[in-house]
Design a protein around this motif. Structure first.
Motif, PDB file in Angstrom:
ATOM      1  N   ARG A 241       0.816  -1.226   0.000  1.00 30.02           N
ATOM      2  CA  ARG A 241       0.000   0.000   0.000  1.00 30.02           C
ATOM      3  C   ARG A 241       0.845   1.268   0.000  1.00 30.02           C
ATOM      4  O   ARG A 241       0.301   2.377   0.031  1.00 30.02           O
ATOM      5  N   SER A 242       2.158   1.141  -0.030  1.00 30.51           N
ATOM      6  CA  SER A 242       3.010   2.339  -0.036  1.00 30.51           C
ATOM      7  C   SER A 242       2.836   3.076  -1.369  1.00 30.51           C
ATOM      8  O   SER A 242       2.481   2.468  -2.377  1.00 30.51           O
ATOM      9  N   PRO A 243       3.089   4.384  -1.377  1.00 28.57           N
ATOM     10  CA  PRO A 243       2.971   5.123  -2.641  1.00 28.57           C
ATOM     11  C   PRO A 243       3.963   4.641  -3.700  1.00 28.57           C
ATOM     12  O   PRO A 243       3.697   4.763  -4.897  1.00 28.57           O
ATOM     13  N   ASP A 249      -4.686   0.495  -7.740  1.00 26.16           N
ATOM     14  CA  ASP A 249      -5.458   1.115  -6.660  1.00 26.16           C
ATOM     15  C   ASP A 249      -6.513   0.148  -6.142  1.00 26.16           C
ATOM     16  O   ASP A 249      -6.822   0.128  -4.949  1.00 26.16           O
ATOM     17  N   LYS A 252      -4.735  -2.044  -3.733  1.00 29.04           N
ATOM     18  CA  LYS A 252      -4.365  -1.287  -2.517  1.00 29.04           C
ATOM     19  C   LYS A 252      -5.580  -1.050  -1.625  1.00 29.04           C
ATOM     20  O   LYS A 252      -5.519  -1.230  -0.411  1.00 29.04           O
ATOM     21  N   GLN A 253      -6.691  -0.669  -2.263  1.00 34.52           N
ATOM     22  CA  GLN A 253      -7.893  -0.382  -1.468  1.00 34.52           C
ATOM     23  C   GLN A 253      -8.457  -1.651  -0.843  1.00 34.52           C
ATOM     24  O   GLN A 253      -8.926  -1.653   0.295  1.00 34.52           O
ATOM     25  N   ALA A 256      -7.227  -2.767   2.519  1.00 32.90           N
ATOM     26  CA  ALA A 256      -7.701  -2.028   3.693  1.00 32.90           C
ATOM     27  C   ALA A 256      -9.210  -2.188   3.882  1.00 32.90           C
ATOM     28  O   ALA A 256      -9.789  -1.572   4.780  1.00 32.90           O
ATOM     29  N   GLU A 328       0.214  -0.733   5.687  1.00 30.64           N
ATOM     30  CA  GLU A 328      -0.231   0.659   5.836  1.00 30.64           C
ATOM     31  C   GLU A 328       0.075   1.493   4.598  1.00 30.64           C
ATOM     32  O   GLU A 328       1.035   1.223   3.876  1.00 30.64           O
ATOM     33  N   GLU A 329      -0.739   2.535   4.434  1.00 31.91           N
ATOM     34  CA  GLU A 329      -0.514   3.471   3.328  1.00 31.91           C
ATOM     35  C   GLU A 329       0.475   4.528   3.813  1.00 31.91           C
ATOM     36  O   GLU A 329       0.071   5.596   4.293  1.00 31.91           O
ATOM     37  N   ARG A 330       1.771   4.189   3.748  1.00 28.20           N
ATOM     38  CA  ARG A 330       2.827   5.096   4.223  1.00 28.20           C
ATOM     39  C   ARG A 330       4.022   4.931   3.316  1.00 28.20           C
ATOM     40  O   ARG A 330       4.185   3.890   2.671  1.00 28.20           O
TER      41      ARG A 330
END
Ligand SMILES: Cc1cc2nc3c(=O)[nH]c(=O)nc-3n(C[C@H](O)[C@H](O)[C@H](O)COP(=O)(O)O)c2cc1C
Length: 343
Positions: A241-243, A249, A252-253, A256, A328-330
């Motif tokens: 999920r990292s940029p 997408d 990634k979504q 979560a 995590e999205e980090r």
């Protein structure tokens, strides 16, 4: 690079390896970010054309001075049953239709493995890792002569022994918790050994550095595998999920999204066992999917591409390890730094 230097990679300032993730997730940016945090990143050579891989290697070198690796899929035999593949094509046709996508041509392929080996021989990278098998002795020695350390993914003690025999400098020990394809040399049996059990078994016999992979989602899990004798922890899902990750997408979504009850192992998307989020396609077709890799991978390819584009998480392979809820999205470098904390 000699063995000692290659092995030293795993004792980098962060004992964390960014897993190779074929299909788009591994990008030069992701590899550079893992390196910036002191870890070791991998490009995924699987499915990429040799030209695209060469370009990714060049871009990675432009982004980081840190050592990194390239992963290749060792091709398997062309032994899928065409009738079983045709029957599966009929079964899943309505799913592709629903997205106005064609079914792909179910063909065998060597994934341009010889050409990718040629590329890595003529333009070496610090580490070359292999999945789904071991490199031929001549290929392994040519890569080592070119200065690369050799890493092989194993899912059983027997595979570990074969990798030692093949001249590996280090092993990725992949437990059943891992996201994506099981790296087994032979896909006939499901690998069910939990990571810590497999690590203990391999550690008892093999003296090479071991990189533990599968379901590692936080610093405590990293410390645990190091305490059990691993030289480093390899993480895939934790970075998805990292940029910097090139995962879609939709993928990634979904990672979560609480709607998915968990993960399971399936051949439904590719014809080879892989762990992903339990979505409708996985739930509906796992029982019927034949052992036919890469035929089924090509068969479902256009449907999966359309699903990713349309945001249809029910017809997409949502590869994920058991620890996906900690993804995590980090920024990837922050994730790697946190994973390495206290290690
Ligand atoms: C999206 C995705 C793609 C993957 N692609 C590859 C690959 O190309 N080559 C490989 O050796 N392993 C691949 N793997 C497996 C990883 O190397 C690693 O074993 C796994 O991610 C570890 O488990 P984790 O996802 O729970 O961290 C992939 C995993 C994921 C999640």
């Amino acid at each position: 690079m000699g063995d000692a230097e290659g092995i030293g990679l795993w004792a980098a300032s962060a004992p964390v390896v960014g897993a190779p993730m074929a299909g788009g997730a591994s990008t030069p940016e992701l590899v550079a970010a893992v390196g910036a945090a002191g870890g070791t990143g991998f490009l995924a050579g699987g499915y990429a054309t040799p030209e695209a891989l060469a370009e990714q290697i060049a871009r990675t070198r432009g982004l980081t001075g840190r050592p990194f690796g390239v992963n290749l899929f060792v091709p398997g035999p062309d032994d899928a049953d065409p009738d079983a593949v045709a029957a599966y094509a009929r079964t899943i046709a309505p799913e592709a239709d629903a997205l106005l996508a064609p079914l792909g041509e179910p063909r065998w392929s060597d994934d341009a493995y010889p050409a990718k080996l040629d590329l890595l021989r003529s333009d070496p990278v610090p580490v070359v890792s292999f999945t789904f098998g071991v490199p031929a002795p001549a290929d392994a020695s040519a890569l080592r002569a070119a200065g690369s350390a050799i890493v092989v993914t194993v899912t059983t003690l027997d595979e570990a022994r074969a990798a030692v025999e093949a001249g590996a400098d280090a092993l990725v020990v992949q437990g059943a918790e891992a996201g994506g394809h099981q790296g087994s040399f032979d896909d006939a049996e499901e690998r069910t050994a939990p990571l810590l059990d497999l690590l203990a078994e391999v550690r008892a016999e093999v003296r090479l550095p071991l990189i533990a992979a599968g379901g590692i989602g936080d610093a405590a899990a990293v410390r645990k595998v190091l305490a059990h004798g691993a030289a480093a922890a390899q993480v895939g899902t934790a970075l998805l999920r990292s940029p910097e990750s090139g995962a879609s997408d939709t993928h990634k979504q979904a990672l979560a999204d609480e709607v998915f009850p968990g993960t399971a192992v399936t051949r439904a998307f590719s014809g080879r066992r892989a762990r992903g989020l339990v979505n409708r396609f996985l739930g509906s077709y796992t029982a019927e999917a034949p052992a036919a890799y890469p035929q089924v991978h090509y068969l479902t390819g256009p449907m999966r591409k359309a699903a990713a584009r349309e945001g249809d998480a029910d017809r997409l392979h949502l590869w994920a390890g058991t620890a996906y809820r900690s993804a995590e999205e980090r920024p990837a470098a922050d994730i790697v730094r946190d994973l390495a904390e206290g290690a």
